[in-house]
Design a protein around this motif. Structure first.
Motif, mmCIF file in Angstrom:
data_model
loop_
_atom_site.group_PDB
_atom_site.id
_atom_site.type_symbol
_atom_site.label_atom_id
_atom_site.label_comp_id
_atom_site.label_asym_id
_atom_site.label_seq_id
_atom_site.Cartn_x
_atom_site.Cartn_y
_atom_site.Cartn_z
ATOM 1 N N GLU A 74 -8.651 23.781 5.977
ATOM 2 C CA GLU A 74 -8.126 25.099 6.311
ATOM 3 C C GLU A 74 -6.801 25.413 5.617
ATOM 4 O O GLU A 74 -6.012 26.218 6.107
ATOM 5 N N MET A 75 -6.537 24.768 4.481
ATOM 6 C CA MET A 75 -5.346 25.088 3.700
ATOM 7 C C MET A 75 -5.724 26.075 2.601
ATOM 8 O O MET A 75 -6.679 25.837 1.855
ATOM 9 N N PRO A 76 -5.023 27.198 2.477
ATOM 10 C CA PRO A 76 -5.373 28.185 1.443
ATOM 11 C C PRO A 76 -5.122 27.636 0.048
ATOM 12 O O PRO A 76 -4.224 26.818 -0.162
ATOM 13 N N PRO A 77 -5.889 28.078 -0.943
ATOM 14 C CA PRO A 77 -5.702 27.579 -2.312
ATOM 15 C C PRO A 77 -4.453 28.176 -2.956
ATOM 16 O O PRO A 77 -3.895 29.171 -2.491
ATOM 17 N N VAL A 78 -4.050 27.563 -4.032
ATOM 18 C CA VAL A 78 -2.881 28.022 -4.778
ATOM 19 C C VAL A 78 -3.336 28.787 -6.014
ATOM 20 O O VAL A 78 -4.486 28.661 -6.462
ATOM 21 N N GLN A 79 -2.425 29.575 -6.564
ATOM 22 C CA GLN A 79 -2.680 30.320 -7.798
ATOM 23 C C GLN A 79 -1.707 29.847 -8.873
ATOM 24 O O GLN A 79 -0.565 29.510 -8.585
ATOM 25 N N ASP A 80 -2.176 29.855 -10.093
ATOM 26 C CA ASP A 80 -1.362 29.397 -11.214
ATOM 27 C C ASP A 80 -0.611 30.587 -11.804
ATOM 28 O O ASP A 80 -1.219 31.561 -12.254
ATOM 29 N N GLY A 81 0.710 30.511 -11.782
ATOM 30 C CA GLY A 81 1.537 31.563 -12.351
ATOM 31 C C GLY A 81 2.408 31.067 -13.486
ATOM 32 O O GLY A 81 3.442 31.679 -13.788
ATOM 33 N N HIS A 94 0.831 -1.203 0.000
ATOM 34 C CA HIS A 94 0.000 0.000 0.000
ATOM 35 C C HIS A 94 0.866 1.254 0.000
ATOM 36 O O HIS A 94 0.546 2.229 -0.678
ATOM 37 N N GLY A 95 1.961 1.238 0.748
ATOM 38 C CA GLY A 95 2.927 2.329 0.709
ATOM 39 C C GLY A 95 2.324 3.671 1.068
ATOM 40 O O GLY A 95 1.639 3.830 2.084
ATOM 41 N N SER A 96 2.552 4.663 0.213
ATOM 42 C CA SER A 96 2.120 6.043 0.454
ATOM 43 C C SER A 96 0.877 6.418 -0.336
ATOM 44 O O SER A 96 0.663 7.600 -0.645
ATOM 45 N N SER A 97 0.038 5.455 -0.641
ATOM 46 C CA SER A 97 -1.146 5.730 -1.461
ATOM 47 C C SER A 97 -2.081 6.732 -0.799
ATOM 48 O O SER A 97 -2.693 7.563 -1.473
ATOM 49 N N ASP A 98 -2.214 6.666 0.513
ATOM 50 C CA ASP A 98 -3.123 7.568 1.222
ATOM 51 C C ASP A 98 -2.483 8.897 1.583
ATOM 52 O O ASP A 98 -3.185 9.792 2.081
ATOM 53 N N ASP A 99 -1.187 9.045 1.375
ATOM 54 C CA ASP A 99 -0.491 10.258 1.795
ATOM 55 C C ASP A 99 -0.181 11.212 0.651
ATOM 56 O O ASP A 99 -0.057 12.425 0.873
ATOM 57 N N ILE A 100 -0.051 10.696 -0.549
ATOM 58 C CA ILE A 100 0.303 11.556 -1.680
ATOM 59 C C ILE A 100 -0.823 12.560 -1.933
ATOM 60 O O ILE A 100 -1.987 12.196 -2.066
ATOM 61 N N GLY A 101 -0.453 13.829 -1.973
ATOM 62 C CA GLY A 101 -1.438 14.888 -2.216
ATOM 63 C C GLY A 101 -2.310 15.237 -1.034
ATOM 64 O O GLY A 101 -3.403 15.786 -1.218
ATOM 65 N N TRP A 102 -1.854 14.945 0.171
ATOM 66 C CA TRP A 102 -2.687 15.217 1.343
ATOM 67 C C TRP A 102 -2.878 16.714 1.580
ATOM 68 O O TRP A 102 -3.877 17.129 2.203
ATOM 69 N N LEU A 103 -1.976 17.558 1.085
ATOM 70 C CA LEU A 103 -2.131 19.003 1.275
ATOM 71 C C LEU A 103 -3.376 19.531 0.577
ATOM 72 O O LEU A 103 -4.018 20.471 1.066
#
Length: 500
Positions: free
Chosen positions: A168-175, A154-163
């Motif tokens: 309460e994490m602010p969104p990102v902007q595409d630059g 299973h490894g890191s299947s549940d952890d990748i992309g957890w951010l």
């Protein structure tokens, strides 16, 4: 199996001998108590008869016996009566003791066969209990192996992309579009980096053993007349240790030059810089103008997590190998890799919040997995040897060439290694990566994200190479474009603050 049955037979023999010894001691103790209770009753029946005579004499006159023995008889009778009084009390006490001992003896005589039956039953059931115990231990062992195998697979299947899924994490902007515009201007000879900042390049993990790390970008900026430094930190140290060193390094640069510092960190260098701003923000908020994280595993990396994860197959052996390599051979700290795991990154990010009052840029790319890259197994980099004064006497070249040193080709299998690692992460987790860091884990919440449509592996900034294709930008130009975008974000942020 024979040794096991022998041990069971010895154990049962020992328990049976101890049980028999216990019963014998119990019977011996009861016999002694019985003897002590009857030590003052040698003439039970005579005492009873004397007591009867005594009671009769109180109601009527004793028989008169003639002769001189009459007085003696009276004295004997009186003495016997005194003894009768004493014996009467002793008889009553001993009778009570008898009635209290008899039930105990009867109870023990009845329970002794029950103990024997129970003991025989226990001996008979011992092999079955041992068999069930072996079966249970086997089941537990199999379940543990299955759990370890599942955790390994299973490894890191549940952890990748957890951010992206954390609350309460602010969104990102595409630059990305603005970055490509600046990169195009730079390639056309338009350089817009101001000299009002000091540019600090922060290398990543194991950079102390890579002499080419950030050498080309530093020389590129220095030729443009910009103040550029490479942070001299122990890349194999923990994140918190490097955060303190960077804090002191930034303060030294600021007080020495009087200019704010622009930070650009690659891989773990970006994590160290973000940690310095998170922990010591009150001391650095007026000294740092911006931060660009280039291919940094801000959320963690599956490579470090899969290597150091506890509870998987071969976890202890793998950890010992990594400790041998990092601690003994490289003379580093194993926490440098532990801090890049998902578990440690989650703990650190939840504990230390990164301030959004300064411009932030997250840059990530995807490594090429083309068959040609996998087949080459090498990348030709050019290492620069230090200048040697003795070369003036052996070659007929200008002094400027000798002072600048000479370049020699070095075979580095970096591209092929990154391609293999990226292919593994793509097939196992379905995640795009540069070979070490997945794209989603490199995006810092609240930052401006740059996602160039270029096949660049994780080591694209580490080595300095000649262009195989002149249409592709090199690492120096891309670093300049990132810093130029960072300067623009800072100017825009200051204008918005003035308007507000």
């Amino acid at each position: 199996m024979q040794d096991m049955l022998t041990n069971i037979w010895r154990l049962t023999s020992y328990i049976s001998n101890r049980f028999i010894q216990f019963i014998e001691d119990l019977v011996h103790r009861d016999a002694n108590r019985w003897t002590r209770n009857f030590r003052v009753t040698p003439v039970l029946f005579s005492s009873v008869q004397c007591s009867k005579g005594y009671t009769d004499s109180t109601s009527s006159q004793p028989p008169q016996i003639g002769g001189e023995n009459n007085g003696i008889s009276e004295r004997k009778v009186s003495n016997n009566c005194k003894e009768v009084l004493v014996d009467k009390r002793s008889v009553v006490i001993n009778v009570n003791n008898i009635f209290s001992i008899i039930p105990s003896i009867l109870l023990k005589s009845l329970t002794l066969p029950l103990f024997g039956v129970q003991y025989a039953w226990s001996l008979g059931m011992a092999p079955w209990r041992y068999s069930f115990l072996c079966i249970r231990c086997t089941q537990v062992h199999i379940h543990r192996i299955k759990s370890r195998a599942w955790k390994t697979w299973h490894g890191s299947s549940d952890d990748i992309g957890w951010l992206q899924h954390a609350p309460e994490m602010p969104p990102v902007q595409d630059g990305t579009s603005r970055f490509l515009e600046l990169l195009s201007d730079i390639r056309n000879g338009e350089h817009s980096l101001p000299s009002s900042f000091v540019y600090l390049l922060i290398p990543g993990l194991f950079s102390n053993h890579g002499p080419l790390y950030f050498v080309a970008p530093k020389r590129f900026f220095s030729k443009m007349g910009l103040a550029c430094h490479i942070a001299k930190v122990n890349s194999e140290a923990s994140v918190e240790h490097n955060a303190l060193e960077l804090k002191q390094y930034i303060e030294e640069i600021y007080w020495g030059s009087g200019k704010p510092v622009m930070l650009l960190g690659h891989s773990k260098g970006g994590i160290d810089a973000a940690a310095a701003l998170s922990i010591y923000w009150s001391d650095l908020k007026d000294k740092v103008a911006g931060l660009a994280l280039v291919q940094s595993p801000y959320g963690g990396t599956p490579i470090a997590s899969d290597i150091l994860r506890e509870g998987q197959i071969g976890d202890k052996a793998t950890r010992r190998i990594m400790e041998l390599i990092i601690c003994k051979i490289i003379k580093g700290d194993i926490r440098a890799m532990e801090d890049l795991t998902y578990e440690k990154r989650k703990e650190f990010i939840m504990k230390h919040k990164l301030s959004l009052d300064i411009p932030l840029i997250s840059f990530h790319s995807e490594a090429s997995m083309a068959p040609g890259v996998l087949a080459t197994l090498t990348h030709i980099a050019h290492a620069e040897l230090p200048s040697l004064p003795l070369l003036k006497f052996s070659i007929d070249e200008s002094d400027s060439y000798v002072e600048s040193g000479c370049q020699v080709p070095v075979m580095i299998p970096a591209s092929a290694a990154m391609a293999v690692s990226a292919l593994n992460l793509r097939l196992r987790y379905g995640a795009k990566s540069d070979g070490l860091v997945t794209c989603c884990d490199a995006e810092v919440p609240g930052s401006v994200v740059v996602r160039p449509n270029m096949k660049l592996d994780h080591a694209w900034m580490v080595y300095s190479s000649k262009h195989r294709n002149s249409n592709e930008p090199n690492a120096c130009e891309m670093c300049e474009a990132l810093l130029a975008l960072l300067v623009e974000l800072g100017d825009t942020k200051r204008e918005m603050e003035q308007i507000l």
